[in-house]
Design a protein around this motif. Structure first.
Motif, short mmCIF file in Angstrom:
data_model
loop_
_atom_site.label_atom_id
_atom_site.label_comp_id
_atom_site.label_asym_id
_atom_site.label_seq_id
_atom_site.Cartn_x
_atom_site.Cartn_y
_atom_site.Cartn_z
N ARG A 168 44.82 31.17 43.08
CA ARG A 168 45.19 30.61 41.77
C ARG A 168 46.43 31.29 41.20
O ARG A 168 46.70 31.20 40.01
N PHE A 251 44.17 23.78 35.77
CA PHE A 251 45.12 24.77 35.29
C PHE A 251 45.90 24.25 34.10
O PHE A 251 46.17 24.98 33.14
N TYR A 282 48.45 34.99 32.69
CA TYR A 282 47.56 34.27 33.61
C TYR A 282 47.43 34.99 34.94
O TYR A 282 46.34 35.10 35.50
N HIS A 288 39.71 35.79 36.30
CA HIS A 288 39.44 34.42 36.75
C HIS A 288 38.00 34.33 37.26
O HIS A 288 37.60 35.07 38.16
#
Length: 397
Positions: A168, A251, A282, A288
């Protein structure tokens, strides 16, 4: 009047129905001595004295303290105010990071619901029902897409982003008034130079990503030419089925939630500064959930990376054209139109071009005579012929 109090039923059976204590004890499955105890308690204190007592413990060692409840509510409100994920799993992470005891996520969810901070969604499809697809290694697959964000004056701005499927990791995020095919291809090339080529890409069927739904009028577009150069496998989602690009679609929800929590940017440059700040948060600071609370940067930079293994086929196509009065014809290559010099001697004559990637051989349509050969140089618009009419040069370019 009906009463759920069994003890009162016993009292009335004896006092009002005049049944013997022995028969009442047998009927209710208790001892005769217990019947007398209930009668004596009723005589001393009335119905309240024989009301059922709660069996709940006087103390609750596992109960969430008021201070911890307040912390949960405060964290929820802070995360929401800053446009960040504020679910029970994220709140639990922040509690543990601060050295506090974290209740189960179901307990946190009940606390939030009691405070009116979340609403139950019984019709929402459970996450356990989804089939997950995830690349096994970094650089095994890059997802790319273009979304949009509005400036303070309502101007729509396109945002191009590339996301590594496995980790990611947000490889890049760029704002522009609009993106052309060559711009998207240039950004892909820059990322390949920085991170190395991925084994594959996954995009939708936008014309900046693929020409396969455009009738192949211009062959491969610029993005596809870069994939061909680096032997990268191209994957495209089924038209009208955005779930295929689910990770980057999800996202975008995170991105827009974060952007919405801030004052709208007035210019594209100001928006780009916000996007750069978001990318840093991020990739490095945001835990995450899908990565076991690790950051995308940690997941992307640890362990081996995948590399291209595709062997794309050479692109062959033909084009019929008529030579202009200035002795030129046009051909589209990598999504851009180029002018090929044929010669004024052939003006207004029909020609056939056989194209193999950037190699073009032109012949007269009527006789089949080969008159020119070109190798397209994408750095310039006008293409001089490699050779013109007659015997071709020895060897290859």
């Amino acid at each position: 009047m009906n009463s759920p109090n069994r003890n009162m039923a016993i009292v009335r059976a004896v006092r009002e129905q005049k049944r013997s204590p022995s028969k009442v004890a047998k009927h209710f499955g208790i001892s005769r001595q217990r019947v007398y105890q209930i009668l004596n308690a009723f005589d001393a204190g009335g119905a309240q004295a024989v009301a059922p007592k709660s069996r709940a413990p006087h103390t609750h060692p596992q109960a969430v303290p008021d201070k911890l409840r307040a912390d949960i509510v405060t964290i929820r409100r802070q995360l929401t105010r800053h446009g960040l994920d504020a679910g029970p799993e994220t709140i639990a992470f922040h509690l543990e990071r601060d050295g506090k005891r974290s209740p189960s996520t179901s307990t946190i969810r009940r606390i939030l619901a009691k405070e009116g901070l979340i609403s139950p969604e019984p019709k929402k499809k459970p996450k356990s029902s989804f089939i997950r697809f995830e690349a096994a290694m970094p650089n095994e697959c890059w997802q790319a897409d273009i979304t949009h964000i509005f400036l303070a004056d309502g101007t729509r701005v396109d945002v191009l982003d590339f996301l590594d499927d496995h980790s990611r990791y947000l490889l890049s995020i760029t704002a522009a008034s609009a993106f052309t095919g060559p711009q998207v291809a240039a950004e892909l090339t820059r990322l390949i130079t920085t991170y190395g080529p991925p084994a594959s890409t996954l995009t939708d069927n936008g014309l900046v990503f693929t020409a396969r739904l455009a009738g192949r009028k211009g062959g491969r577009n610029a993005f596809e030419k870069v994939l061909y150069t680096y032997k990268i496998q191209q994957k495209n989602g089924r038209p009208g089925h955005p779930q295929t690009q689910g990770k980057i679609e999800r996202f975008h929800q995170t991105l827009k939630k974060w952007i919405t929590a801030r004052p709208p940017a007035k210019t594209i440059g100001e928006l780009q500064e916000q996007l750069d700040e978001f990318r840093d948060y991020y990739n490095i600071h945001r835990p995450h959930r899908a990565l076991g609370r690790r950051s995308p940067h940690h997941s992307y930079t640890t362990g081996p990376k995948a590399s291209p293994s595709d062997n794309p086929k050479q692109e062959w196509r033909t084009r019929n054209d008529i030579v202009w009065d200035n002795g030129k014809v046009t051909v589209r290559y990598a999504g851009k139109l180029f002018h090929l010099g044929i010669g004024r001697a052939f003006k207004r004559q029909k020609v056939l071009m056989v194209i193999a990637d950037n190699h073009v051989i032109t012949s007269l349509a009527e006789t089949g005579e080969v008159i020119t050969e070109h190798y397209i140089d994408t750095a310039r618009d006008y293409q001089r012929p490699y050779w013109k009419q007659g015997d071709p040069p020895q060897g290859t370019k």
